[in-house]
Design an enzyme around this catalytic site. Structure first.
Site, PDB file in Angstrom:
ATOM      1  NE  ARG A   1      -3.740  -2.200   2.524  1.00 55.66           N
ATOM      2  CZ  ARG A   1      -4.862  -2.403   1.835  1.00 55.66           C
ATOM      3  NH1 ARG A   1      -5.246  -1.501   0.946  1.00 55.66           N
ATOM      4  NH2 ARG A   1      -5.585  -3.485   2.025  1.00 55.66           N
TER       5      ARG A   1
ATOM      6  N   GLY B   1      -7.541   3.766  -4.089  1.00 58.78           N
ATOM      7  CA  GLY B   1      -6.332   4.554  -3.866  1.00 58.78           C
ATOM      8  C   GLY B   1      -5.343   4.404  -5.007  1.00 58.78           C
TER       9      GLY B   1
ATOM     10  CB  THR C   1     -11.290  -3.566  -4.805  1.00 63.04           C
ATOM     11  OG1 THR C   1     -11.832  -3.539  -3.483  1.00 63.04           O
ATOM     12  CG2 THR C   1     -12.326  -3.009  -5.760  1.00 63.04           C
TER      13      THR C   1
ATOM     14  CG  ASP D   1     -13.652  -3.377  -0.168  1.00 65.15           C
ATOM     15  OD1 ASP D   1     -14.088  -4.221   0.632  1.00 65.15           O
ATOM     16  OD2 ASP D   1     -12.591  -2.755   0.015  1.00 65.15           O
TER      17      ASP D   1
ATOM     18  CG  MET E   1     -12.210  -8.144   5.081  1.00 63.83           C
ATOM     19  SD  MET E   1     -10.802  -8.491   3.999  1.00 63.83           S
ATOM     20  CE  MET E   1      -9.504  -8.657   5.230  1.00 63.83           C
TER      21      MET E   1
ATOM     22  CG  HIS F   1     -12.222  -0.589   6.860  1.00 56.33           C
ATOM     23  ND1 HIS F   1     -12.383  -0.662   8.226  1.00 56.33           N
ATOM     24  CD2 HIS F   1     -11.134  -1.347   6.572  1.00 56.33           C
ATOM     25  CE1 HIS F   1     -11.430  -1.417   8.748  1.00 56.33           C
ATOM     26  NE2 HIS F   1     -10.669  -1.848   7.764  1.00 56.33           N
TER      27      HIS F   1
ATOM     28  CD  GLU G   1     -12.950  -4.658   7.524  1.00 60.23           C
ATOM     29  OE1 GLU G   1     -12.283  -5.228   8.410  1.00 60.23           O
ATOM     30  OE2 GLU G   1     -12.583  -4.558   6.339  1.00 60.23           O
TER      31      GLU G   1
ATOM     32  NE  ARG H   1      -7.513  -7.669   1.779  1.00 59.01           N
ATOM     33  CZ  ARG H   1      -7.885  -6.674   0.983  1.00 59.01           C
ATOM     34  NH1 ARG H   1      -7.894  -6.850  -0.316  1.00 59.01           N
ATOM     35  NH2 ARG H   1      -8.251  -5.511   1.482  1.00 59.01           N
TER      36      ARG H   1
END
Length: 357
Positions: free
Chosen positions: A74, A113, A134, A136, A178, A180, A231, A284
């Site tokens: 990251r 990001g 991702t 997400d 998962m 955020h 989460e 993941r």
């Protein structure tokens, strides 16, 4: 001769290797002479010139392999323009290494990001093509990201397994999934796994509404209740706090995550035993599911096609069941959230699922 750079940035997920394989196989099968430079550990490799030459052999047998053969890390966008600990200008270093290798294009695989930095490099004049990675599924401009379906499968299997033990012991179980900032993964896994209550960041919850849903099930004769909790789930009270206030509250919390706080509140208000299960990074890991293998391969093939045509500055996305190219400037900095009034939310509520609201 085409000189192509590859890097995978941010959290790893399934099908990164499948996507890169799709890019490289498309370029090679076109008959074009190509050199592939794989940057190691994401943007760090591009910043510090850490790369290795790759051949077609490196992409053989990796379709079913999870993770990334290049490694990842990251590199937060908010600090990308800050010098490193030795005073190195990271953005300038990335540009220099790109030009030093005389790259025709840099293919970047990543999430939100990652795409911010990719767009910054595009603005600096680099030829960039990106692929949406991702678990997400929160990238703007694409209906689907690779890694998402594999993660849904794993989280769903976890909820499936919890069903039997929850039924055996007559307990309340919380499965923390998962996510955020967005709730796509929790929402889909929760519905697929038959969760009774689903809590996602976009819909702040009321603990009394959760307790009411549990009591209602008990009154109907149900011996157990399963909650799928993102989460990043947040109560209505905490949602009113500023980011700074909420962060300060979290730092002082005695609970390792929101799921344990909810569990304690349910125990206090109902007296029922509550157990928390956190599948964590298993979501993941492992091999990509068949859907992601096909999907990532298609995206990779289209990325290779864009490179061959010399069309840069795009993310290869998926809209209305078609592979499309999306301008990077339209993607960077935007999140695809779950709308509280979305059709899938309404349909879940029709099924009797509570969102604690």
């Amino acid at each position: 001769m085409k000189r192509i750079g590859l890097l995978t940035s941010g959290g790893d997920c399934q099908a990164l290797n499948a996507a890169m394989r799709g890019v490289v196989k498309t370029l090679i099968n076109s008959g074009e002479d190509v050199e592939i430079y794989g940057f190691l550990e994401g943007y760090k490799g591009l910043i510090y010139g850490n790369f290795r030459m790759l051949t077609s052999a490196d992409f053989s047998g990796i379709l079913t392999k999870g993770g990334t053969i290049l490694g990842s890390s990251r590199t937060p966008f908010k600090t990308i323009t800050d010098p490193d600990e030795n005073g190195l200008d990271k953005v300038d270093a990335m540009q220099q290494n790109y030009h030093k290798l005389r790259l025709d294009c840099l293919v970047i695989l990543g999430g939100n990001g990652t795409h911010k930095t990719a767009n910054l490099l595009r603005e600096k004049g680099l030829n960039i093509v990106t692929l949406p990675k991702t678990i997400d599924n929160d990238l703007w401009g694409t209906d689907m990201t690779f890694g998402f379906q594999s993660a849904v499968d794993i989280a769903t299997e976890c909820i499936d397994c919890i069903h039997t033990t929850a039924a055996s012991h007559g307990r309340v179980f919380i499965v923390e999934v998962m996510g955020h900032k967005v709730g796509w993964l929790t929402l889909n896994a929760g519905m697929a796994g038959g969760a009774d209550i689903i809590l996602i960041p976009e819909i702040p919850y009321d603990i009394d509404k959760i307790v009411k849903a549990i009591d209602k099930r008990h009154e109907r004769g149900a011996k157990f209740t399963i909650l799928a909790v993102a989460e990043g789930a947040i109560s209505k009270e905490d949602a009113k706090l500023s980011k700074k206030e909420y962060k300060k509250k979290q730092e002082k919390s005695k609970y390792p995550s929101v799921s344990y706080e909810i569990a304690a509140q349910i125990l206090e208000k109902t007296g029922q035993e509550v157990r928390v299960t956190v599948p964590g990074h298993t979501q993941r890991g492992g091999s990509p599911c068949p859907y992601d293998r096909v999907f990532a391969s298609r995206l990779g093939a289209e990325a290779g096609h864009l490179i061959l045509k010399g069309e840069y500055g795009f993310m290869v996305g998926y809209r209305n069941r078609e592979i499309v190219k999306v301008p990077l400037e339209d993607v960077a900095g935007k999140l695809k959230m779950v709308a509280p009034d979305a059709a899938i939310i309404k349909e879940a509520k029709m099924l009797g699922i509570s969102f604690g609201d």
